[in-house]
Design a protein around this motif. Sequence first.
Motif, mmCIF file in Angstrom:
data_model
loop_
_atom_site.group_PDB
_atom_site.id
_atom_site.type_symbol
_atom_site.label_atom_id
_atom_site.label_comp_id
_atom_site.label_asym_id
_atom_site.label_seq_id
_atom_site.Cartn_x
_atom_site.Cartn_y
_atom_site.Cartn_z
ATOM 1 N N ASP A 285 3.766 -2.230 -6.661
ATOM 2 C CA ASP A 285 3.036 -3.486 -6.574
ATOM 3 C C ASP A 285 3.625 -4.387 -5.504
ATOM 4 N N ASN A 286 4.938 -4.503 -5.524
ATOM 5 C CA ASN A 286 5.630 -5.378 -4.580
ATOM 6 C C ASN A 286 5.499 -4.880 -3.143
ATOM 7 N N LEU A 288 3.426 -2.551 -1.789
ATOM 8 C CA LEU A 288 2.066 -2.434 -1.257
ATOM 9 C C LEU A 288 1.486 -3.817 -0.975
ATOM 10 N N THR A 289 1.842 -4.817 -1.798
ATOM 11 C CA THR A 289 1.370 -6.173 -1.513
ATOM 12 C C THR A 289 1.940 -6.646 -0.186
ATOM 13 N N GLN A 290 3.230 -6.376 0.019
ATOM 14 C CA GLN A 290 3.845 -6.808 1.273
ATOM 15 C C GLN A 290 3.252 -6.095 2.472
ATOM 16 N N LEU A 291 2.764 -4.874 2.251
ATOM 17 C CA LEU A 291 2.137 -4.137 3.347
ATOM 18 C C LEU A 291 0.658 -4.473 3.497
ATOM 19 N N SER A 292 0.177 -5.467 2.736
ATOM 20 C CA SER A 292 -1.227 -5.897 2.771
ATOM 21 C C SER A 292 -2.196 -4.778 2.415
ATOM 22 N N VAL A 293 -1.796 -3.913 1.499
ATOM 23 C CA VAL A 293 -2.734 -2.880 1.067
ATOM 24 C C VAL A 293 -3.683 -3.503 0.045
ATOM 25 N N SER A 295 -5.788 -4.602 -2.980
ATOM 26 C CA SER A 295 -5.323 -4.527 -4.361
ATOM 27 C C SER A 295 -6.028 -3.436 -5.168
#
Lengths: 320, 312
Positions: A285-286, A288-293, A295
Motif C-alpha cells: 500500500d505504502n 505503490l501509493t508513493q509510485l502513484s499506482v 488505487s
Amino acid sequence: MLTLLRRYGTLVGFAAILIFFWVSLPDTFMTARNWLNISQQMSMLIVVASGMTIVMVMGDFDLSVGSMASLAGIVAAILFTFDYPIWAAVSVALLVGLAGGAVNGLLISFVGILPFVATLATLTMLSGVAFVVSGGKTISGRAIPESFGNFAREGIALGDWGGVAVSLPNLTIVAIVVVALVWVLLEQTTFGRRLYAIGGNIEAAHLSGVAVRRLKLIAFSLTGGTAALAGIMYASRVASSNPTQGSGLMLNAIAAVFLGSTLSEHGEPRLLYTIVGVLVLGVLDNGLTQLSVDSYVRQILVGGIILLAVSTSSYARRLN
Amino acid sequence: MTRHARAIRALLAGTALLATGFSATAAVAQSKIAVITPYLSQPGTQFYVEAFEAAAEGKDWDVNVIDTAGDVAAVISRIEDMVTQNVDAIVINVDPTQVTAGLQSAKDAGIPVIGMDAGADPLLVTNITSNGYAMAAETATYVADRIDGAGNVVMFVFEAFPPVQVRGVVADAVFGNFPDITILDHVTPDVSDGGIADSRAKMEAILAANPEPGSVKAVWAAWDQPALGALQAIEAAGRGGEGIVITGIDANPQAREAIAAGGNFEASVAQDFKGIGATAADVVARVLAAEEIKQGSIYVPTQLITASNAAE
C-alpha cells in the motif's frame, strides 16, 4: 531446496518487493520515517490479525472482527458524548469486544455452529447494533476528547534522523505490546500449545483431555477483545467514529494470516509470520501509493500476490 | 531441478506482476498533485474529481487520484505517503476533522492541502464549496416573491446537521424581513426513512389544521426530501390547485422531475459539482504560484432550478 522455497518463497517475494521499492524510491522508501509511518498505518491491522491468528490456529475463523472494531469505536465515542473519562469509555468498549467474542465462542463451541456461519451472523448483528447505537451517524468533532485523538498523533521521540524529527508512534507501541502478549500466549504457554493441538486434530485433542469447548470460548473472546482494541485505535486515529469504519479490517486480517502461514513448516498460522503477512500488505500500500499506482490496480496486485504466495507454497508442498 | 525452476519462475512472476502497474508512472512532470478521497464511488465526488482532472490537463501536472474505498484512516495513511513522497499539493474530499493526523504531517512538511467540498479547517489552505447561506437565500426570496410577500409559510428544517441548519437560519432572516409573512410552523421531519414519508405525514396534519384554501401559501424546505413529501401531501389532499408554492434545495433527480412536471414544487437549487472541481484546480495553480489564499472557504455559485431549466 524445494523445502526452502516452500518455506521461504513468501519471504523471498517480500524481499523482492522491498528491493523493488528501494530501487524505485531511493530517497523515500528505506527511511526510518517511512517505516515508522508504515508501522503506524498497519498498527490496527496488526492487532486484528494477531487476534485472528489465535482462532485460525485452531482452524477457525472470525468474520465478525471488522464489525466488532466498528462497534467498539462507536461505544467509546457514545460514552465520550456522555462525558465519561477516556479510561472508562475505552474499558467498556474493550469489554464489549470480549463479550461479543465470547458470544461467538459460545455459538461455535457450545451450540456447535460452524465458525463461518456463526461469525457471519454476528458480523451482521454487530454491524446493526453499531448503526442503532450511533443512529447511523459519524460521531466526531467536539464530542471526541482532544487527548483521545492526540494519542494516535503522538509518540516517543527518537531524535533526529537526517534532519527530520522522528518518533515512535503510540499506535505502533500498542501494536508491539499486543504482538508480544499474543506471541507469549501462543508460543510459550500450555494454552497456546493446546490451541495448536486442536488445530492439528480436534478429535485427538479432545480424547487426550484438552477442554476444547472452554479453550475455544476463551480464544474467541480474545479475538473479540483485540478487534475492539483495533476499533478504538482506529477511532483515535481518525478522531471520530462511524458505524462502518472497521469493516475493511476483516478480510485484510485473514489475508495476512494466510500469507504468513505459507512461511510455516506445515502451513499452520504462526504469529510472527502473520506479522510478515501484514507487512507485505502494508508495504504494498505504502510503496505503490508513493509510485502513484492507481488505487484499483493496487487491489488487483494485492489479491494476485496472495494467490501467488499461497499457490507457490501448496504447489511446492505437493511436489514434496 | 526443472520442478524447482518452475516454482522459482512462479515466484518471479510475482515481481513481474508488480512491474506491470508502473508503466504509466515514468513520465516526468513538474508538479505532483495528489487527490485523496474515500468517496470516489459517489456521484458528487466523481463530478468534482473529473472536473479537476479536466482542468489539470492543460497544466504541467502529474495528478494522482487515490480512492480509499470508504476507509477514512487509510486517507491519513495515504496523505502520510504523499508527504513522504514530497508532492507539491494535496487535494482532499473528506471531513478534515477526521484526518487531522495526516493534515498535521502535511503542514509540518510545508505541503499545502486544499479541501474540495471538505469543510473549513485551519489546517487547510482553503476549502472550495457551495455557499449554503446563498442557496437558502435563493429559495427563500423565490418564495417571498411568488407569494407577494404575504401569507402563511411552512418551513421544513433540520437543526442537527450543521450544513442544513444554516439554511434554516437564512430563510428565517429572509421571511422575517417581510412583515406580512407568517411562519406557520418549523417542522423537523424524522429522516430515518429518508425524510419523504414523515414530511408527508407532518404536512398532511398541517393541511388538516388549516383547511381554508389560501391558508397555506408556501412550503420552504431546507432540502428536497421534505419538499417532495409536502408535494405528495398537498396532491393527496386535493389541494394542488390552490397555488401552494413549494421549494427545496439540492435539486436531486426526483426533485428535478417534480419541478419539470410543472406542479406545486416550483424551485430548488443545484450545486455546481463540476465548478467545485474546476475551482479547486484553479486554487491549486494559484497556491503553486505562491499566491497567498486569504479566505478559509471559497464559494462556487449555485444555480436556481425552475421548470424552465429542470430538465437540463
